[in-house]
Design a protein around this motif. Structure first.
Motif, PDB file in Angstrom:
ATOM      1  N   GLU A 253       0.993  -0.873   0.041  1.00 18.41           N
ATOM      2  CA  GLU A 253       0.112  -0.239   0.149  1.00 18.41           C
ATOM      3  C   GLU A 253       0.857   1.416  -0.286  1.00 18.41           C
ATOM      4  O   GLU A 253       2.095   1.008   0.448  1.00 18.41           O
ATOM      5  CB  GLU A 253      -1.289   0.026   1.352  1.00 18.41           C
ATOM      6  N   ILE A 254       0.271   2.395  -1.075  1.00 18.21           N
ATOM      7  CA  ILE A 254       1.134   3.744  -0.650  1.00 18.21           C
ATOM      8  C   ILE A 254       1.533   3.994   0.635  1.00 18.21           C
ATOM      9  O   ILE A 254       2.913   4.412   0.496  1.00 18.21           O
ATOM     10  CB  ILE A 254       0.378   4.661  -1.484  1.00 18.21           C
ATOM     11  N   LYS A 255       0.836   4.040   1.307  1.00 23.97           N
ATOM     12  CA  LYS A 255       1.448   4.336   2.512  1.00 23.97           C
ATOM     13  C   LYS A 255       2.551   3.768   3.331  1.00 23.97           C
ATOM     14  O   LYS A 255       3.256   4.280   4.329  1.00 23.97           O
ATOM     15  CB  LYS A 255      -0.349   4.335   4.057  1.00 23.97           C
ATOM     16  N   ASP A 256       2.089   2.367   2.878  1.00 28.93           N
ATOM     17  CA  ASP A 256       3.778   1.172   3.472  1.00 28.93           C
ATOM     18  C   ASP A 256       4.572   1.928   2.955  1.00 28.93           C
ATOM     19  O   ASP A 256       5.624   1.371   3.054  1.00 28.93           O
ATOM     20  CB  ASP A 256       3.006   0.168   3.266  1.00 28.93           C
ATOM     21  N   ILE A 257       5.153   2.392   1.440  1.00 28.74           N
ATOM     22  CA  ILE A 257       5.555   2.286   0.470  1.00 28.74           C
ATOM     23  C   ILE A 257       6.567   3.827   1.152  1.00 28.74           C
ATOM     24  O   ILE A 257       7.909   3.932   1.846  1.00 28.74           O
ATOM     25  CB  ILE A 257       5.391   2.895  -0.839  1.00 28.74           C
ATOM     26  N   LEU A 258       5.581   5.243   1.026  1.00 25.78           N
ATOM     27  CA  LEU A 258       5.550   5.857   2.097  1.00 25.78           C
ATOM     28  C   LEU A 258       6.571   5.906   3.175  1.00 25.78           C
ATOM     29  O   LEU A 258       7.919   6.207   3.806  1.00 25.78           O
ATOM     30  CB  LEU A 258       4.867   6.960   1.891  1.00 25.78           C
ATOM     31  N   SER A 259       6.455   4.985   4.394  1.00 24.85           N
ATOM     32  CA  SER A 259       7.156   4.680   5.682  1.00 24.85           C
ATOM     33  C   SER A 259       8.095   3.821   5.404  1.00 24.85           C
ATOM     34  O   SER A 259       8.988   4.629   6.126  1.00 24.85           O
ATOM     35  CB  SER A 259       5.989   3.669   6.545  1.00 24.85           C
ATOM     36  N   THR A 260       8.367   2.837   4.500  1.00 23.29           N
ATOM     37  CA  THR A 260       9.443   2.189   4.201  1.00 23.29           C
ATOM     38  C   THR A 260      10.019   3.048   3.624  1.00 23.29           C
ATOM     39  O   THR A 260      11.754   3.088   4.338  1.00 23.29           O
ATOM     40  CB  THR A 260       9.800   1.004   3.681  1.00 23.29           C
ATOM     41  N   PHE A 261      10.278   4.131   3.022  1.00 20.21           N
ATOM     42  CA  PHE A 261      11.233   5.023   2.222  1.00 20.21           C
ATOM     43  C   PHE A 261      11.607   6.098   3.320  1.00 20.21           C
ATOM     44  O   PHE A 261      12.699   6.536   2.992  1.00 20.21           O
ATOM     45  CB  PHE A 261      10.802   5.113   1.016  1.00 20.21           C
ATOM     46  N   VAL A 262      10.709   6.554   4.345  1.00 24.44           N
ATOM     47  CA  VAL A 262      10.964   7.871   4.760  1.00 24.44           C
ATOM     48  C   VAL A 262      12.292   7.057   5.796  1.00 24.44           C
ATOM     49  O   VAL A 262      13.022   7.284   6.368  1.00 24.44           O
ATOM     50  CB  VAL A 262      10.080   7.860   5.983  1.00 24.44           C
ATOM     51  N   GLU A 263      12.304   5.869   5.941  1.00 25.57           N
ATOM     52  CA  GLU A 263      12.657   5.222   7.384  1.00 25.57           C
ATOM     53  C   GLU A 263      14.501   4.985   6.417  1.00 25.57           C
ATOM     54  O   GLU A 263      15.413   4.971   6.995  1.00 25.57           O
ATOM     55  CB  GLU A 263      12.441   4.001   7.439  1.00 25.57           C
ATOM     56  N   HIS A 264      14.381   4.724   4.882  1.00 22.95           N
ATOM     57  CA  HIS A 264      15.398   4.549   4.735  1.00 22.95           C
ATOM     58  C   HIS A 264      15.754   5.622   4.035  1.00 22.95           C
ATOM     59  O   HIS A 264      17.506   5.545   4.646  1.00 22.95           O
ATOM     60  CB  HIS A 264      14.947   3.375   2.951  1.00 22.95           C
ATOM     61  N   ILE A 265      15.166   6.688   4.053  1.00 21.99           N
ATOM     62  CA  ILE A 265      15.810   7.701   3.998  1.00 21.99           C
ATOM     63  C   ILE A 265      16.731   8.119   5.487  1.00 21.99           C
ATOM     64  O   ILE A 265      18.043   8.971   5.504  1.00 21.99           O
ATOM     65  CB  ILE A 265      14.926   9.293   3.990  1.00 21.99           C
ATOM     66  N   ALA A 266      15.728   8.488   6.215  1.00 24.58           N
ATOM     67  CA  ALA A 266      16.688   8.699   7.502  1.00 24.58           C
ATOM     68  C   ALA A 266      17.794   7.682   8.204  1.00 24.58           C
ATOM     69  O   ALA A 266      18.577   8.529   8.349  1.00 24.58           O
ATOM     70  CB  ALA A 266      15.085   8.422   8.821  1.00 24.58           C
ATOM     71  N   ILE A 267      17.680   6.623   7.841  1.00 26.38           N
ATOM     72  CA  ILE A 267      18.783   5.666   7.984  1.00 26.38           C
ATOM     73  C   ILE A 267      20.038   6.408   7.515  1.00 26.38           C
ATOM     74  O   ILE A 267      21.292   5.979   7.641  1.00 26.38           O
ATOM     75  CB  ILE A 267      18.637   4.075   7.336  1.00 26.38           C
ATOM     76  N   GLN A 268      19.788   6.455   5.943  1.00 25.65           N
ATOM     77  CA  GLN A 268      20.790   7.118   5.079  1.00 25.65           C
ATOM     78  C   GLN A 268      21.443   7.833   5.883  1.00 25.65           C
ATOM     79  O   GLN A 268      22.985   8.827   5.608  1.00 25.65           O
ATOM     80  CB  GLN A 268      20.144   6.882   3.426  1.00 25.65           C
ATOM     81  N   LEU A 269      20.702   9.239   5.592  1.00 28.66           N
ATOM     82  CA  LEU A 269      21.234  10.123   6.777  1.00 28.66           C
ATOM     83  C   LEU A 269      21.846  10.266   7.516  1.00 28.66           C
ATOM     84  O   LEU A 269      23.366  10.900   7.524  1.00 28.66           O
ATOM     85  CB  LEU A 269      19.954  11.496   6.626  1.00 28.66           C
ATOM     86  N   ALA A 270      21.455   9.564   8.630  1.00 33.33           N
ATOM     87  CA  ALA A 270      21.662   9.426   9.762  1.00 33.33           C
ATOM     88  C   ALA A 270      23.341   8.700   9.753  1.00 33.33           C
ATOM     89  O   ALA A 270      24.566   9.306  10.309  1.00 33.33           O
ATOM     90  CB  ALA A 270      21.350   8.651  11.134  1.00 33.33           C
ATOM     91  N   ALA A 271      23.335   8.025   8.616  1.00 36.39           N
ATOM     92  CA  ALA A 271      24.937   7.126   8.146  1.00 36.39           C
ATOM     93  C   ALA A 271      26.047   8.278   8.280  1.00 36.39           C
ATOM     94  O   ALA A 271      27.071   7.865   8.315  1.00 36.39           O
ATOM     95  CB  ALA A 271      24.734   5.957   7.450  1.00 36.39           C
ATOM     96  N   GLU A 272      25.430   8.903   7.302  1.00 32.50           N
ATOM     97  CA  GLU A 272      26.692  10.037   6.958  1.00 32.50           C
ATOM     98  C   GLU A 272      26.263  11.402   8.548  1.00 32.50           C
ATOM     99  O   GLU A 272      28.247  11.431   8.808  1.00 32.50           O
ATOM    100  CB  GLU A 272      25.746  10.835   5.520  1.00 32.50           C
ATOM    101  N   ILE A 273      26.032  11.506   8.962  1.00 29.95           N
ATOM    102  CA  ILE A 273      26.054  12.718   9.728  1.00 29.95           C
ATOM    103  C   ILE A 273      26.853  12.206  10.206  1.00 29.95           C
ATOM    104  O   ILE A 273      27.023  12.856  11.426  1.00 29.95           O
ATOM    105  CB  ILE A 273      24.731  13.515   9.748  1.00 29.95           C
ATOM    106  N   ASN A 274      26.426  10.546  11.057  1.00 36.19           N
ATOM    107  CA  ASN A 274      27.318  10.357  11.913  1.00 36.19           C
ATOM    108  C   ASN A 274      28.624   9.886  11.956  1.00 36.19           C
ATOM    109  O   ASN A 274      29.121   9.431  12.943  1.00 36.19           O
ATOM    110  CB  ASN A 274      26.117   8.598  12.877  1.00 36.19           C
ATOM    111  N   LYS A 275      29.075  10.479  11.036  1.00 32.67           N
ATOM    112  CA  LYS A 275      30.463   9.885  10.812  1.00 32.67           C
ATOM    113  C   LYS A 275      31.393  11.152  11.187  1.00 32.67           C
ATOM    114  O   LYS A 275      32.558  10.821  12.001  1.00 32.67           O
ATOM    115  CB  LYS A 275      30.890  10.031   9.072  1.00 32.67           C
TER     116      LYS A 275
END
Ligand SMILES: Nc1ncnc2c1ncn2[C@@H]1O[C@H](COP(=O)(O)OP(=O)(O)OP(=O)(O)O)[C@@H](O)[C@H]1O
Ligand SMILES: CC(=O)N[C@H]1[C@@H]2OC[C@@H](O2)[C@@H](O)[C@@H]1O[C@H](C)C(=O)O
Length: 356
Positions: A253-275
């Motif tokens: 469902e679209i809401k689950d796609i959005l939820s999963t992708f937001v989580e993905h973005i947050a994890i990737q952003l954090a991986a960079e700034i947590n350096k």
């Protein structure tokens, strides 16, 4: 002594084609550069220009030159109206990016339309423009150019993070500015939320109402791009090959796609700034208004997430092109070899004087 105070108009037309961003800004150099955005405005493109600019790649070089004349006339009018509206009679220069029509740095080609001499003649103002061409001539990518502004105007922050179509970041490493794309953001979120009839997921409320699919999340996080070293950049083509088919295969469902992708973005952003530890992250771009995304980002990092006033969130690029013009007027470097890959730092841009 070089002049230290400049009143300029910065003008930017970005890839999203939402319109022309204009700022009237005062720059002053003390110990470091300070700025004050006095007026800012986005002038939405009329249908005609939105369509012309969307289809630019299909044109021959000769056709582009004709469009360039018409577009320069158009943007001259937009800048002229801005000057009239705010009664700006004290301007050192108009510093304008124009709109990117062609960008193939590997062929030594980059072409921004809207940068013809006519700008200065009709406006009766000094104009600084065409900032990317010289960098490509010097073997650089001609982009990104914003990081020098990050370095000199936002030096209080460890990272400058922009959440536009894609997330990009700039930071100092071993005293050198580096910059790269992290992951797709709004280009993917908008694509899916459109299927529900919305242009974007306002504040991320739909994503917040969905749930994360752990298997899809793992597959997204495992994409090869995330392990590559900088310099690196992303484009729509990469998304079409690597992201859309992967997501679509799960038939969520679209809401689950959005939820999963937001989580993905947050994890990737954090991986960079947590350096970096105890770091401050200055965040701009429309993704800032996705409250759910910002909440998830904060979940994955202990670093400080700073969101500036709306004028900076929305007009940082126009502000920085104004600043690149100021640096050019002072004959100082405004393109960084460490970011673009050119064979030197250099002072880029054309200066047109009004005929008087
Ligand atoms: N209230 C909001 N809630 C959620 N998302 C928002 C909101 N307002 C804007 N956005 C998102 O921000 C996007 C616009 O951001 P921005 O103008 O920084 O993008 P852009 O100019 O295409 O980016 P760039 O060219 O830097 O990649 C919108 O398309 C939308 O996805
Ligand atoms: C060639 C060109 O116009 N590139 C843009 C584009 O839009 C985002 C990204 O790709 C960035 O590299 C650049 O603009 C920003 C403002 C820059 O030069 O920093």
């Amino acid at each position: 002594m070089a002049k230290n105070k400049f009143k300029v108009i910065g003008v930017m037309s970005g890839t999203s084609l939402d319109g022309i961003d204009l700022v009237y800004v005062i720059f002053e150099k003390g110990k470091q550069w300070q700025f004050d955005i006095v007026y800012s405005e986005t002038v939405a493109y009329p249908k005609f220009w939105e369509e012309q600019l969307t289809g630019l790649v299909a044109n021959t070089f000769e056709e582009l030159k004709v469009i360039d004349v018409a577009y320069t006339k158009y943007i001259t009018g937009v800048i002229g109206d801005f000057i009239k509206k705010y009664n700006l009679n004290d301007i050192d220069a108009v510093c304008s990016h124009g709109h990117t029509a062609l960008h193939q740095p590997e062929k030594k080609l980059t072409y921004q339309i809207g940068n013809l001499q006519m700008l200065a003649e009709v406006l009766g103002q000094k104009v600084v423009c065409d900032f990317r061409v010289q960098d490509v001539e010097y073997g650089g990518q001609g982009a990104p150019l914003v990081p020098i502004g990050d370095k000199l105007l936002f030096s209080d922050y460890d990272f400058c993070l922009n959440l536009g179509g894609f997330a990009n970041i700039s930071t100092d490493e071993n005293d050198k500015r580096i910059a790269y794309d992290i992951c797709p953001v709004n280009i993917v979120l908008n694509h899916y939320v459109k299927q529900l009839g919305f242009d974007y997921d306002d504040s991320g409320t739909i994503a917040a109402s969905g749930s994360v699919n752990a298997e899809l999340l793992d597959k997204l996080n495992a994409l090869g791009f995330y392990k590559e070293a900088y310099p690196k950049s992303l484009g729509l083509e990469w998304v079409k090959v690597n992201i859309f088919p992967l997501i679509d295969a799960f038939q969520l469902e679209i809401k689950d796609i959005l939820s999963t992708f937001v989580e993905h973005i947050a994890i990737q952003l954090a991986a960079e700034i947590n350096k970096k530890e105890l770091a401050s992250v200055y965040v701009t771009g429309g993704g800032v208004y996705n409250a759910y995304l910002i909440e998830r980002l904060k979940h994955y990092t202990n670093n400080t997430i700073l969101i500036p006033e709306n004028a900076i969130v929305e007009f940082k690029e126009a502000l920085i092109f104004g600043f690149l013009g100021v640096l050019k007027l002072r004959n100082e470097n405004n393109c960084l070899q460490s970011v673009t890959g050119a064979n030197r730092d250099h002072s880029s841009g054309k200066i047109y004087l009004p005929e008087k």
